[in-house]
Design a protein around this motif. Structure first.
Motif, PDB file in Angstrom:
ATOM      1  N   MET A 264       0.827  -1.205   0.000  1.00  0.00           N
ATOM      2  CA  MET A 264       0.000   0.000   0.000  1.00  0.00           C
ATOM      3  C   MET A 264       0.861   1.254   0.000  1.00  0.00           C
ATOM      4  O   MET A 264       0.513   2.261  -0.623  1.00  0.00           O
ATOM      5  N   GLN A 265       1.992   1.211   0.686  1.00  0.00           N
ATOM      6  CA  GLN A 265       2.904   2.357   0.678  1.00  0.00           C
ATOM      7  C   GLN A 265       3.437   2.599  -0.738  1.00  0.00           C
ATOM      8  O   GLN A 265       3.511   3.742  -1.185  1.00  0.00           O
TER       9      GLN A 265
ATOM     10  N   VAL B 253       0.958   9.507  -5.715  1.00  0.00           N
ATOM     11  CA  VAL B 253       1.464  10.868  -5.523  1.00  0.00           C
ATOM     12  C   VAL B 253       2.447  11.239  -6.637  1.00  0.00           C
ATOM     13  O   VAL B 253       2.453  12.375  -7.115  1.00  0.00           O
ATOM     14  N   ALA B 254       3.253  10.281  -7.052  1.00  0.00           N
ATOM     15  CA  ALA B 254       4.222  10.555  -8.115  1.00  0.00           C
ATOM     16  C   ALA B 254       3.535  10.895  -9.432  1.00  0.00           C
ATOM     17  O   ALA B 254       4.014  11.734 -10.194  1.00  0.00           O
TER      18      ALA B 254
ATOM     19  N   LYS C 191      -6.107   7.636   1.425  1.00  0.00           N
ATOM     20  CA  LYS C 191      -7.152   6.599   1.470  1.00  0.00           C
ATOM     21  C   LYS C 191      -6.537   5.203   1.363  1.00  0.00           C
ATOM     22  O   LYS C 191      -7.053   4.254   1.940  1.00  0.00           O
ATOM     23  N   GLN C 192      -5.467   5.082   0.600  1.00  0.00           N
ATOM     24  CA  GLN C 192      -4.797   3.794   0.453  1.00  0.00           C
ATOM     25  C   GLN C 192      -4.179   3.344   1.785  1.00  0.00           C
ATOM     26  O   GLN C 192      -4.196   2.157   2.107  1.00  0.00           O
ATOM     27  N   LEU C 193      -3.644   4.298   2.530  1.00  0.00           N
ATOM     28  CA  LEU C 193      -2.928   3.950   3.756  1.00  0.00           C
ATOM     29  C   LEU C 193      -3.804   3.888   5.008  1.00  0.00           C
ATOM     30  O   LEU C 193      -3.439   3.227   5.980  1.00  0.00           O
ATOM     31  N   ALA C 194      -4.947   4.542   4.990  1.00  0.00           N
ATOM     32  CA  ALA C 194      -5.793   4.609   6.192  1.00  0.00           C
ATOM     33  C   ALA C 194      -6.153   3.224   6.754  1.00  0.00           C
ATOM     34  O   ALA C 194      -6.024   3.007   7.978  1.00  0.00           O
TER      35      ALA C 194
ATOM     36  N   PHE D 211       1.392   8.224   6.031  1.00  0.00           N
ATOM     37  CA  PHE D 211      -0.010   8.639   6.117  1.00  0.00           C
ATOM     38  C   PHE D 211      -0.135  10.100   6.510  1.00  0.00           C
ATOM     39  O   PHE D 211      -0.934  10.841   5.929  1.00  0.00           O
ATOM     40  N   THR D 212       0.640  10.540   7.483  1.00  0.00           N
ATOM     41  CA  THR D 212       0.549  11.941   7.920  1.00  0.00           C
ATOM     42  C   THR D 212       1.107  12.887   6.877  1.00  0.00           C
ATOM     43  O   THR D 212       0.720  14.051   6.830  1.00  0.00           O
ATOM     44  N   ASN D 213       2.009  12.394   6.037  1.00  0.00           N
ATOM     45  CA  ASN D 213       2.549  13.226   4.965  1.00  0.00           C
ATOM     46  C   ASN D 213       1.555  13.397   3.810  1.00  0.00           C
ATOM     47  O   ASN D 213       1.703  14.308   3.010  1.00  0.00           O
TER      48      ASN D 213
END
Length: 131
Positions: free
Chosen positions: A57-58, A65-66, A79-82, A128-130
């Motif tokens: 997922m990361q 994002v890329a 949403k992917q990481l939540a 996730f926070t980023n």
């Protein structure tokens, strides 16, 4: 000589039936150790699977994002990481309980799993926070 103890395997139920391979007799201390090892193995597999899923997922979130470095891209990455953040938090609760009930034999392995889980959780939470 273990003549004072019943055999641990080879029991027939009923007495004239076939040997039950699934019937084992053991003292309470041995049973506790056996159960602790079983629980630890299950927890180890859960943590391993969660770490693999989180890593996947990361990678997906970073790829999103890329390819789309806009607010919607970051939102999609989040949403992917939540779900991974939630799963890892549940595993932290499980490992905390495992630490409390660990036997002297399982304590080092539980501590190793806790460190592994903490590393994965920190990495996912930072990503996730980023996003």
């Amino acid at each position: 000589d273990s003549g004072l103890l019943p055999p641990s395997v080879g029991w027939k139920v009923p007495w004239d039936g076939a040997v039950r391979q699934t019937l084992n007799v053991m003292n309470a201390e041995t049973k506790k150790k056996f159960e602790a090892e079983e629980k630890l193995q299950v927890l180890s597999e859960e943590i391993s699977q969660a770490a693999q899923n989180a890593s996947g997922m990361q990678h997906q979130a970073k790829a999103i994002v890329a390819s789309n470095a806009t607010s919607s891209g970051y939102a999609e990455a989040g949403k992917q990481l939540a779900p991974q953040v939630k799963i890892l938090a549940e595993l932290v609760k499980k490992i905390t309980l495992a630490e409390k009930s660990a036997t002297p034999e399982t304590t080092p392995r539980v501590q190793q799993l806790a460190k592994q889980l903490q590393s994965v959780q920190t990495s996912v939470t930072n990503d996730f926070t980023n996003y």
